[in-house]
Structure formats: structure tokens, C-alpha cells
Design a protein around this motif. Structure first.
Motif, PDB file in Angstrom:
ATOM      1  N   THR A   1      34.038  27.321   0.801  1.00 25.76           N
ATOM      2  CA  THR A   1      35.169  28.587   0.555  1.00 25.76           C
ATOM      3  C   THR A   1      34.535  29.951   1.181  1.00 25.76           C
ATOM      4  O   THR A   1      35.340  30.563   1.674  1.00 25.76           O
ATOM      5  CB  THR A   1      35.355  28.752  -0.957  1.00 25.76           C
ATOM      6  OG1 THR A   1      35.846  27.546  -1.513  1.00 25.76           O
ATOM      7  CG2 THR A   1      36.014  29.705  -1.337  1.00 25.76           C
TER       8      THR A   1
ATOM      9  N   THR B   1      36.663  31.801   3.837  1.00 24.03           N
ATOM     10  CA  THR B   1      37.191  33.040   3.363  1.00 24.03           C
ATOM     11  C   THR B   1      36.231  34.321   3.494  1.00 24.03           C
ATOM     12  O   THR B   1      36.918  35.455   3.354  1.00 24.03           O
ATOM     13  CB  THR B   1      37.888  32.943   1.988  1.00 24.03           C
ATOM     14  OG1 THR B   1      36.660  32.889   1.042  1.00 24.03           O
ATOM     15  CG2 THR B   1      38.816  31.750   1.787  1.00 24.03           C
TER      16      THR B   1
ATOM     17  N   VAL C   1      34.139  34.415  -2.334  1.00 21.64           N
ATOM     18  CA  VAL C   1      34.332  33.530  -3.327  1.00 21.64           C
ATOM     19  C   VAL C   1      34.646  34.260  -4.500  1.00 21.64           C
ATOM     20  O   VAL C   1      33.763  34.814  -5.086  1.00 21.64           O
ATOM     21  CB  VAL C   1      33.234  32.690  -3.679  1.00 21.64           C
ATOM     22  CG1 VAL C   1      33.921  31.548  -4.656  1.00 21.64           C
ATOM     23  CG2 VAL C   1      32.785  31.886  -2.488  1.00 21.64           C
ATOM     24  N   ARG C   2      36.094  34.426  -4.623  1.00 20.79           N
ATOM     25  CA  ARG C   2      36.391  35.074  -5.864  1.00 20.79           C
ATOM     26  C   ARG C   2      37.178  34.148  -6.784  1.00 20.79           C
ATOM     27  O   ARG C   2      37.623  33.208  -6.364  1.00 20.79           O
ATOM     28  CB  ARG C   2      37.533  36.310  -5.242  1.00 20.79           C
ATOM     29  CG  ARG C   2      36.806  37.332  -4.311  1.00 20.79           C
ATOM     30  CD  ARG C   2      37.754  38.319  -3.756  1.00 20.79           C
ATOM     31  NE  ARG C   2      38.653  39.053  -4.698  1.00 20.79           N
ATOM     32  CZ  ARG C   2      39.951  38.788  -4.733  1.00 20.79           C
ATOM     33  NH1 ARG C   2      40.690  37.902  -3.902  1.00 20.79           N
ATOM     34  NH2 ARG C   2      40.466  39.555  -5.401  1.00 20.79           N
TER      35      ARG C   2
ATOM     36  N   ASN D   1      40.190  32.249  -5.346  1.00 20.97           N
ATOM     37  CA  ASN D   1      39.799  31.094  -4.469  1.00 20.97           C
ATOM     38  C   ASN D   1      39.347  29.785  -5.147  1.00 20.97           C
ATOM     39  O   ASN D   1      39.103  28.722  -4.410  1.00 20.97           O
ATOM     40  CB  ASN D   1      38.520  31.666  -3.471  1.00 20.97           C
ATOM     41  CG  ASN D   1      38.668  32.758  -2.757  1.00 20.97           C
ATOM     42  OD1 ASN D   1      37.895  33.679  -3.025  1.00 20.97           O
ATOM     43  ND2 ASN D   1      39.805  32.862  -1.906  1.00 20.97           N
TER      44      ASN D   1
ATOM     45  N   ALA E   1      42.900  24.911  -4.231  1.00 24.81           N
ATOM     46  CA  ALA E   1      41.936  24.959  -3.257  1.00 24.81           C
ATOM     47  C   ALA E   1      41.056  23.573  -3.026  1.00 24.81           C
ATOM     48  O   ALA E   1      40.481  23.370  -2.042  1.00 24.81           O
ATOM     49  CB  ALA E   1      41.099  26.090  -3.606  1.00 24.81           C
TER      50      ALA E   1
ATOM     51  N   ASP F   1      42.835  21.635  -0.594  1.00 17.36           N
ATOM     52  CA  ASP F   1      43.329  22.333   0.757  1.00 17.36           C
ATOM     53  C   ASP F   1      42.549  21.414   1.725  1.00 17.36           C
ATOM     54  O   ASP F   1      41.266  21.490   1.807  1.00 17.36           O
ATOM     55  CB  ASP F   1      42.690  23.836   0.779  1.00 17.36           C
ATOM     56  CG  ASP F   1      42.924  24.583   2.000  1.00 17.36           C
ATOM     57  OD1 ASP F   1      42.920  23.807   3.003  1.00 17.36           O
ATOM     58  OD2 ASP F   1      42.980  26.141   1.791  1.00 17.36           O
TER      59      ASP F   1
ATOM     60  N   ILE G   1      39.318  23.303   3.232  1.00 17.75           N
ATOM     61  CA  ILE G   1      38.290  23.380   2.399  1.00 17.75           C
ATOM     62  C   ILE G   1      37.642  21.809   2.223  1.00 17.75           C
ATOM     63  O   ILE G   1      36.451  21.701   2.261  1.00 17.75           O
ATOM     64  CB  ILE G   1      38.558  23.553   0.944  1.00 17.75           C
ATOM     65  CG1 ILE G   1      39.205  25.106   1.037  1.00 17.75           C
ATOM     66  CG2 ILE G   1      37.430  23.458  -0.042  1.00 17.75           C
ATOM     67  CD1 ILE G   1      37.789  26.106   1.087  1.00 17.75           C
TER      68      ILE G   1
END
Length: 446
Positions: A326, A330, A333-334, A337, A342, A345, A348
Motif C-alpha cells: 500500500t 499510494t 497508509v491511511r 487505504n 483494497a 485490488d 495491491i
């Protein structure tokens, strides 16, 4: 001795650095707790506690209701511990998230009492944290199988509540003795189980009940910690270290090292995540050109973070592969996410399959315990290798970064204007005659 320290330490006894640390930690705690109140596994439990009802003594964060103090603490701790985003303290293989006991207990008790000054509130936070850290550090050799946040942080809740209730040294010792006598928590964490998120809330509830009963004269176990048969360390530790529990009280403050999390992930993999984010910031590349991602960590960092393919949010938050994938995709990592979408995905999933964790003997030589230093290498087609610097350990967030995290976590729940008032409250809390203005800010603006 611990009870006397907990009851009699004054605001002036506490170093400025510690006071600043616990203020920002409390901001982080209430913000993460407000965010957590929106999650389905929190709503499911708190809906039930609301149905049970009781005296409306303290507010539930992120909701528009009140419950008796013990149940409010349970609910708010559950929210704070709901997404691997609350604070942590890591030492020699023992990780604890004690803020999720300290902050809900202090806030709810202050609301019950009313008129608590800012200095008394901050002092309660600091002393409660310090007691919790010392208790966890008392495990020279731990007995395996226990959730050490649950079995140690209950004392934080007892101290935070006990100070604001005005307990003296004897009554504080009773509160600790009661809290410790019925605390529990097992370490096994099935990925589909919701209870891992709630076990610390039960510890906080028990700690607060211990303090509330002590206020009424209810006696607890006065030699709880040192009793050889049936005592706290006798049951939970193979070898205790009492010197660290009570040594240098008021002179040495371990809680200054409370760690605020950058990522809603297991602390063991924060250094690798920072290393991966560094590569994304500094290098230009396409994820489609990646052929391999080597993640060099300590042995301890891989104890519960590798060897499985995550299929739930809980398991994703423990997964080195998911976290690094992640971060590479991106640049961060929040919470947004870390979703079931995800996990499915294709980008990912592809990156997770390219990750090769490596237990680096050089890193083991400079670090013991969980977590520790890390490096990441991104190998591209054609032979080019992008290498991060060595991140020595998860880095401390600045106060400004903690405030931004708070805005991101709680702002969507309470509103932008109200969120700024919460931030401003914690900036100047020690100057306030009373902390009563905080409580309505923790609920959505009706």
C-alpha cells in the motif's frame, strides 16, 4: 509505593517534555476514538450498551448519548482501540497501547466530577501513563499468551480516574488492587474476531470501577503486585523486575517515549512503511516496472507480520506485505487505504506477491525485541534498484503532524469547525480553569 506516587505526584513534579507529550497523545486519543465510533464492530457493541442504558454521566465520543462512567469508558476505549491507530509503548518485546485506557478514563471521570482544572487533568494523564509503563516494564521475563495491554493498562485507568476523584495514597492502592484482581486478556487473535478490539475496553472499565469503589471505601489487594502466590506478577510474569516498577519515581519518566502512530498498522512494521514511503517521495518509477520488493527487518519485526495472506481488515493491519504494498502504491497508509476493497485490488495483490521479507542479521545486532530498524529495496525491470535509507525505528510525529492526523480522523465526524476547537483545547489545556468545555466537542454537532 506505587499508590502513593500515583496519588501524591503534583503537576510541578512532572517534566515539561512529559506534559507536552501527554497533551498531544490525548488529542490523538480522542480523535482516533471519535473515528473508531463509526466502525461497524464498535457500533455493534456500543448500540447494545446504549440499550442497557443507565445514569447519563459521561458522553460517548462520536455519538449523541451518555452512559454511566464505566460503560462510557468501555465504549470510548473500544473506539480508540478499534483500528490499530492508537498510541503505543514498545519495550523489549512487550508492546502496550495504554493510552486507550488513560484518555477515556480521564475524560469520563473529569466529566463526572465537573470543574476539573486543566493542570489536574494533564497531571492525571501523565501519572497514569507513567504507572502503566512501569507496570509493563516490570515484566523482565513475560509469561506467554496474554494481551499485555489489557493486563497492564487497567492500572492506568484506575490511576487516571483515581486522581480526578481525589483518592489519597491508601485509597489509590485499593483502586490498583481491585483493578488488578479481575483483569484479563488473551493474546490469540483470530482474524475474524471482533473481540480483540474490545478487550482493552474491559480493562479500562475495570480500572475505573476500582477507583470509583475505592472512593466509597471499598478495599482492594494492598500487596497485589508483590504477592508471590496469586499476585499480579506471580501470575503473569516468569521473572518480575520490581526495581524498574518503583525505582527513581518522580526522577525518571518513561512515559515520555509514548509513541503516536503514523499508520493504522501494527507497530512492528512502521519502520518498513516509513522506508517504503521514503522511496516513493524521492524516486520516480512506475509500479508496473517493479519486479521485486525486498524488506529488510529485524527478526522480531516479523514475529506476527509475515507468513500469511491477509483476508480481513484485522489481518491486513498485521501484514508486512499489505502495508508495504500500500505504501509503494499510494505513498502512505491511511485509514482510507485499509479496506476490504483494497485487499482485493489487483495492484495491491500483485505488489504483495512481489514482497520478500528478509531477517537481516545486521539489524538484529543493533536491536532486540519487536519492531526496530528497517530498509526497503525496490527492484525494477532492467536491473535498477531503489534503496531507502535505514529507518532506525518508527519516528516520532511532530505536534503539527499529530494535529493533522486528528483533523483527518475525527474531522469528518464532528465537523471542521468543531475539530479546530478540540485542537485548540489541547494546545492550551493546562491554562484552563476547567476542562468542561471539551466534553460537548467530542460529540457530533447537532
Amino acid at each position: 509505593m506505587l499508590g502513593e506516587f500515583a496519588a501524591n505526584t503534583t503537576y510541578k513534579d512532572i517534566p515539561e517534555e512529559v506534559l507536552d507529550r501527554v497533551k498531544t497523545d490525548a488529542l490523538d486519543g480522542v480523535s482516533v476514538g471519535i473515528f473508531g465510533s463509526t466502525l461497524p464492530w464498535v457500533r455493534l457493541a456500543v448500540d447494545y450498551w446504549e440499550e442497557l442504558g443507565g445514569a447519563p454521566q459521561a458522553r460517548l465520543w462520536g455519538r449523541r448519548s451518555k452512559l454511566p462512567v464505566p460503560k462510557a469508558v468501555l465504549s470510548n476505549c473500544h473506539g480508540m482501540n478499534s483500528f490499530e491507530y492508537d498510541d503505543t509503548y514498545v519495550w523489549s518485546g512487550l508492546g502496550t497501547h495504554q493510552g486507550n485506557n488513560v484518555v477515556p478514563a480521564a475524560v469520563a471521570t473529569a466529566e463526572l466530577v465537573g470543574g476539573v482544572s486543566g493542570k489536574d487533568f494533564v497531571a492525571a494523564l501523565a501519572v497514569a501513563h507513567e504507572v502503566g509503563v512501569r507496570v509493563i516494564k516490570g515484566f523482565a521475563v513475560k509469561r506467554a499468551g496474554y494481551n499485555h495491554t489489557a493486563i497492564s493498562s487497567t492500572f492506568c485507568a484506575a490511576v487516571a480516574a483515581g486522581r480526578l476523584l481525589g483518592l489519597d495514597g491508601e485509597a489509590m492502592t485499593w483502586a490498583l488492587g481491585s483493578a488488578g484482581s479481575y483483569v484479563g486478556g488473551l493474546l490469540t487473535i483470530p482474524p475474524s474476531s471482533m473481540v480483540k478490539r474490545m478487550v482493552n475496553g474491559r480493562a479500562a472499565e475495570g480500572g475505573v470501577i476500582g477507583a470509583l469503589l475505592a472512593k466509597r471505601g471499598f478495599t482492594g489487594i494492598e500487596n497485589l503486585f508483590e504477592a508471590e502466590r496469586g499476585g499480579y506478577y506471580g501470575g503473569y510474569a516468569v521473572t518480575p523486575d520490581f526495581d524498574v516498577v518503583v525505582g527513581d519515581l518522580k526522577r525518571k519518566w518513561y512515559c515520555v517515549n509514548i509513541h503516536t502512530k503514523r499508520f493504522p498498522m501494527c507497530t512492528s512494521i512502521h519502520a518498513p512503511l516509513e522506508a517504503a514511503c521514503e522511496i516513493v517521495r524521492k524516486e520516480k518509477f512506475s509500479v508496473n516496472d517493479i519486479s521485486e520488493i525486498v524488506v529488510r527487518t529485524t527478526t522480531g519485526a516479523q514475529g506476527n507480520t509475515v507468513g500469511f495472506f491477509p483476508d480481513t481488515i484485522s489481518s491486513a493491519q498485521l501484514s508486512l506485505a499489505f502495508g508495504v504494498a500500500t505504501a509503494i502504491l499510494t505513498g502512505n497508509v491511511r485509514p482510507a487505504n485499509v479496506t476490504m476493497e483494497a485487499l482485493k485490488d489487483p495492484k495491491i495483490v500483485r505488489l504483495m506477491n512481489l514482497i520478500k521479507p528478509y531477517k537481516d542479521p545486521e539489524l538484529d545486532a543493533i536491536w532486540s525485541g519487536i519492531g526496530g530498524p528497517a530498509r526497503v529495496e525496490v527492484h525494477l525491470r532492467g536491473g535498477k534498484v531503489l534503496t531507502s535509507s535505514q529507518v532506525p525505528e518508527a519516528t516520532r510525529m511532530t505536534n503539527a503532524e499529530i494535529e493533522d492526523k486528528a483533523r483527518d480522523a475525527a474531522g469528518p465526524v464532528v465537523g471542521k469547525e468543531q475539530m479546530e476547537k478540540i485542537i485548540e483545547f489541547f494546545r492550551k489545556v493546562e491554562k484552563l480553569d476547567t476542562v468542561d468545555s471539551l466534553f460537548p466537542l467530542l460529540q457530533p454537532d447537532s
